[in-house]
Motif scaffolding. Sequence first.
Motif, PDB file in Angstrom:
ATOM      1  N   GLU A  42       5.043   0.866  -4.731  1.00 26.86           N
ATOM      2  CA  GLU A  42       3.695   0.631  -4.209  1.00 26.86           C
ATOM      3  C   GLU A  42       3.605  -0.699  -3.469  1.00 26.86           C
ATOM      4  O   GLU A  42       2.898  -0.818  -2.464  1.00 26.86           O
ATOM      5  N   ALA A  46       4.971  -0.179  -0.056  1.00 26.01           N
ATOM      6  CA  ALA A  46       3.997   0.502   0.802  1.00 26.01           C
ATOM      7  C   ALA A  46       2.911  -0.476   1.253  1.00 26.01           C
ATOM      8  O   ALA A  46       2.494  -0.475   2.406  1.00 26.01           O
ATOM      9  N   ARG A  47       2.485  -1.300   0.311  1.00 22.55           N
ATOM     10  CA  ARG A  47       1.417  -2.258   0.636  1.00 22.55           C
ATOM     11  C   ARG A  47       1.902  -3.317   1.612  1.00 22.55           C
ATOM     12  O   ARG A  47       1.118  -3.914   2.339  1.00 22.55           O
ATOM     13  N   PHE A  52       8.411  11.866   4.060  1.00 20.12           N
ATOM     14  CA  PHE A  52       9.396  12.562   3.232  1.00 20.12           C
ATOM     15  C   PHE A  52      10.026  13.755   3.953  1.00 20.12           C
ATOM     16  O   PHE A  52       9.346  14.496   4.654  1.00 20.12           O
ATOM     17  N   LEU A  86      -4.014  -0.245   0.167  1.00 25.00           N
ATOM     18  CA  LEU A  86      -3.432  -1.097   1.206  1.00 25.00           C
ATOM     19  C   LEU A  86      -4.418  -2.188   1.634  1.00 25.00           C
ATOM     20  O   LEU A  86      -4.050  -3.349   1.809  1.00 25.00           O
ATOM     21  N   LYS A 134       8.054  13.205 -11.884  1.00 24.88           N
ATOM     22  CA  LYS A 134       8.564  11.979 -11.263  1.00 24.88           C
ATOM     23  C   LYS A 134       8.394  11.978  -9.746  1.00 24.88           C
ATOM     24  O   LYS A 134       8.072  10.957  -9.153  1.00 24.88           O
ATOM     25  N   ASP A 135       8.619  13.132  -9.128  1.00 23.85           N
ATOM     26  CA  ASP A 135       8.504  13.195  -7.671  1.00 23.85           C
ATOM     27  C   ASP A 135       7.066  12.977  -7.215  1.00 23.85           C
ATOM     28  O   ASP A 135       6.814  12.323  -6.210  1.00 23.85           O
ATOM     29  N   MET A 136       6.125  13.537  -7.978  1.00 23.79           N
ATOM     30  CA  MET A 136       4.713  13.330  -7.624  1.00 23.79           C
ATOM     31  C   MET A 136       4.344  11.856  -7.771  1.00 23.79           C
ATOM     32  O   MET A 136       3.648  11.296  -6.926  1.00 23.79           O
ATOM     33  N   PHE A 141       6.284   9.301  -7.559  1.00 24.04           N
ATOM     34  CA  PHE A 141       6.892   8.509  -6.485  1.00 24.04           C
ATOM     35  C   PHE A 141       6.135   8.702  -5.180  1.00 24.04           C
ATOM     36  O   PHE A 141       5.892   7.751  -4.436  1.00 24.04           O
ATOM     37  N   TYR A 142       5.746   9.926  -4.921  1.00 31.56           N
ATOM     38  CA  TYR A 142       5.023  10.208  -3.676  1.00 31.56           C
ATOM     39  C   TYR A 142       3.743   9.376  -3.605  1.00 31.56           C
ATOM     40  O   TYR A 142       3.431   8.767  -2.583  1.00 31.56           O
ATOM     41  N   LEU A 143       3.010   9.342  -4.701  1.00 31.18           N
ATOM     42  CA  LEU A 143       1.755   8.575  -4.729  1.00 31.18           C
ATOM     43  C   LEU A 143       2.031   7.079  -4.587  1.00 31.18           C
ATOM     44  O   LEU A 143       1.354   6.370  -3.845  1.00 31.18           O
ATOM     45  N   ARG A 144       3.033   6.605  -5.304  1.00 33.04           N
ATOM     46  CA  ARG A 144       3.339   5.173  -5.273  1.00 33.04           C
ATOM     47  C   ARG A 144       3.860   4.776  -3.891  1.00 33.04           C
ATOM     48  O   ARG A 144       3.580   3.682  -3.408  1.00 33.04           O
ATOM     49  N   ALA A 145       4.606   5.675  -3.254  1.00 24.91           N
ATOM     50  CA  ALA A 145       5.140   5.376  -1.920  1.00 24.91           C
ATOM     51  C   ALA A 145       4.019   5.277  -0.888  1.00 24.91           C
ATOM     52  O   ALA A 145       4.244   4.850   0.242  1.00 24.91           O
ATOM     53  N   ARG A 146       2.808   5.685  -1.286  1.00 24.20           N
ATOM     54  CA  ARG A 146       1.667   5.533  -0.380  1.00 24.20           C
ATOM     55  C   ARG A 146       0.812   4.329  -0.767  1.00 24.20           C
ATOM     56  O   ARG A 146      -0.306   4.166  -0.279  1.00 24.20           O
ATOM     57  N   GLY A 147       1.315   3.535  -1.709  1.00 22.69           N
ATOM     58  CA  GLY A 147       0.614   2.296  -2.044  1.00 22.69           C
ATOM     59  C   GLY A 147      -0.259   2.376  -3.278  1.00 22.69           C
ATOM     60  O   GLY A 147      -0.888   1.403  -3.677  1.00 22.69           O
ATOM     61  N   ILE A 148      -0.316   3.565  -3.903  1.00 19.54           N
ATOM     62  CA  ILE A 148      -1.137   3.723  -5.100  1.00 19.54           C
ATOM     63  C   ILE A 148      -0.355   3.180  -6.302  1.00 19.54           C
ATOM     64  O   ILE A 148       0.798   3.554  -6.514  1.00 19.54           O
ATOM     65  N   GLY A 149      -0.959   2.295  -7.055  1.00 25.43           N
ATOM     66  CA  GLY A 149      -0.287   1.634  -8.172  1.00 25.43           C
ATOM     67  C   GLY A 149       0.166   2.625  -9.234  1.00 25.43           C
ATOM     68  O   GLY A 149      -0.397   3.708  -9.370  1.00 25.43           O
ATOM     69  N   ALA A 150       1.175   2.246  -9.988  1.00 25.27           N
ATOM     70  CA  ALA A 150       1.759   3.150 -10.979  1.00 25.27           C
ATOM     71  C   ALA A 150       0.719   3.649 -11.979  1.00 25.27           C
ATOM     72  O   ALA A 150       0.657   4.838 -12.281  1.00 25.27           O
TER      73      ALA A 150
END
Lengths: 251, 478
Positions: free
Chosen positions: A76, A79-80, A87, A109, B412-414, B416-425
Amino acid sequence: MSLLNIDNLHASVEGGREILKGISLEVKAGEVHAIMGPNGSGKSTLAGVLAGREGYTVSQGSVTYDGRDLLAMSPEDRARAGIFLAFQYPVEIPGVNNMYFLRMALNALHRARGEPELDAGQFLKTVRAKLKFLEIEDDLLQRAVNVGFSGGEKKRNEIFQMAMLEPRLAILDETDSGLDIDALRLVANGINRLRAPDRAAIMITHYQRLLDYVEPDFVHVLSEGRIVRSGDKSLAAELEKYGYAAFGDAA
Amino acid sequence: MSAIKTEAAPYLDAFRANASEPAWLVDHRRAALTAFGERGFPSRREEAWRFTNLRPLTAHAFAPIPSPSIGEGRNAERQRGISGGGDAGGAITPTRSQPSAARALPHQGGGKLGAEIDLGVPTYRLVFLNGILQSGPTDLPKGAWLASTARTIAERPDLAKQALDPSDLAGGQPFASLNAALFADGFVLALEPGATLDRPVEIIHIAEAVSAASIHSRNAILLSAGAKATVIETYSGKGAYWTNAVTEVAVGAGAALVHIQLQDEDRRAIHLAMARAKLAKGASYRNFGLTLGANLSRRDVQIALGEGASCAVNGAYLLRGEQDTTNAIFIDHAAPGATTRELFKGVLDERAHGAFLGTIAVRQDAQKTDAQQTSRTLLLSDRAAIDTKPELDILADDVKCSHGAAVGDLDKDMLFYLRARGIGADEARRLLIEAFVLDAIETVEDMRIREHLSSRVRRWLGSFETHASRAPQDEGRA
Ligand SMILES: Nc1ncnc2c1ncn2[C@@H]1O[C@H](COP(=O)(O)OP(=O)(O)OP(=O)(O)O)[C@@H](O)[C@H]1O
Ligand SMILES: [Mg+2]
């Protein structure tokens, strides 16, 4: 200025198999790099390591992004800091509304940058503007993230997210695969719109075709975990003609 | 006569016949008490109780709340009568003299109770404090009866009798028997043929106990042919009390009942709720249970289906700490052409334990039965556990029956997808947990009730201590 600096990166997967075997690559702000290479050569692994996917062990080398140790950052935080991974296989998330998700991401963000969060109205306005040039149906946004989307719709949704989040470094993992010719043009258009002196992109692709629409500054060939050749756009044309076999043993 | 079980003794001692009650009720109570005394508490050796650890219940005697028709002096006497619980006398806030929580409660309409207990929209609302009615609606439409069980006994014995069931006397369901013997109050909703309620019926239970006390409520929902109603029961409170509720449900031909049970009891409390429903030809019964509270809880839903009737029993439970819950669903396809849908979503964190017992019995002449049962559970911690026991007993040959159960962790994939968009764990986990229970909650058709339930889930998630804050390792290097 160097935005991303990958230096002698070695990475292995669970079980210990080394996939990336010493990758070095510098991406400067304003540049577009294309990475090509045969199936299984490690392209998605590289993208995953850069975005912070779990399950890899970096045994050697370093990655610096905007002066920071990228590998020490959570996904995260990456991304930020402006990294965006489109993907190769976008994940379906039942029960999470696409719009809700995107607004959450955008606001995360904004918060990280100390900017005010968008209210529903402002958010919708931005969405409308971006949707228009990507020709995405409103209907897709009201559905759960990627659930039941066709292959092409998923790819378009990735580009839509990219357009909304406006990353500084976009990593596109085969975003052009499985697209019809009109969709390819739209996706290329989306990438080109983001081209700016302070942004950069890494496009992983198997096809010369995308590079006709989005002209890369550099083309690299990845084979068995190493960059075996780098050149300009003409390298892609060469690959199209002779295939990877000519480069396979070059390292 | 068989011996009285020791754990049952304090409850038997607490029983006092109430001279102001009609003989049919006193007789039923006595017989039910005898049945309970001989049966005692269920044991874990019994299949239906294998996964339910009743220790919190057997560790104390829970002094029953007296019925409102008994005077103050008798109260003290009754409470002294229970000896096993130690200082059981005055265990509970007196009901008439000190309705502290109830005083703040608006009688009906859109007013807000504390902590968003109520729906926040106009309803026909009954508020119970420690099981005794404090306030009820005054503006019921024609063809509808909605009142406390105590008042129904006095004014409409014909309806009140339907709140009792012969099985109370058999002892097969000991807590229902005990409930029949000791219940102080409850509610009865009865609709005449074709009657429809324009607003939901909202039953709010608030308990306030300073030490072990038990609240036994007896309810009935009786819809005549073609009638329609939505009932939402909410249980909440403060203290280490025991709620023991039994609701008898009868849905007439072509009638439709939506029955929501929201259990958000104190984390020290015990909650046992039994709903027994009989569906006539073409009737529809949709039951949904959201379980968030109580230390130990169990929801029994038992349905007998008439020809072409349809039932849905759905639920979601989100538990943490050492909370324990059981959903025990028994569907009797006694007639042809009936439909069952069951969907349960469980989220168990820390050392929480859940159990799902789903029995579907299809009798020999129940051809064209269509039954589906699904139970899915998210285990958010290594120490959380779920026991699932689906049981299809099929004697007819032309039926469609299926069941499925799955247990897993967050994808896990979901994540990661969310976190890869900047959403915190943490936020990503909350989002996925909410999404996980969503399809169960979406089985509730009324949008306002659905939103109410969702907001309760979000509140649970708001206090959700995620793995990220407990285990920093997943923030490490790629
Ligand atoms: N988690 C894993 N466990 C084991 N092997 C893995 C794992 N992830 C990737 N690999 C292996 O690493 C190699 C590189 O995979 P990667 O997905 O990076 O290839 P790619 O270049 O993106 O291929 P493609 O063009 O087909 O997308 C493959 O041989 C793959 O099987
Ligand atoms: Mg790949």
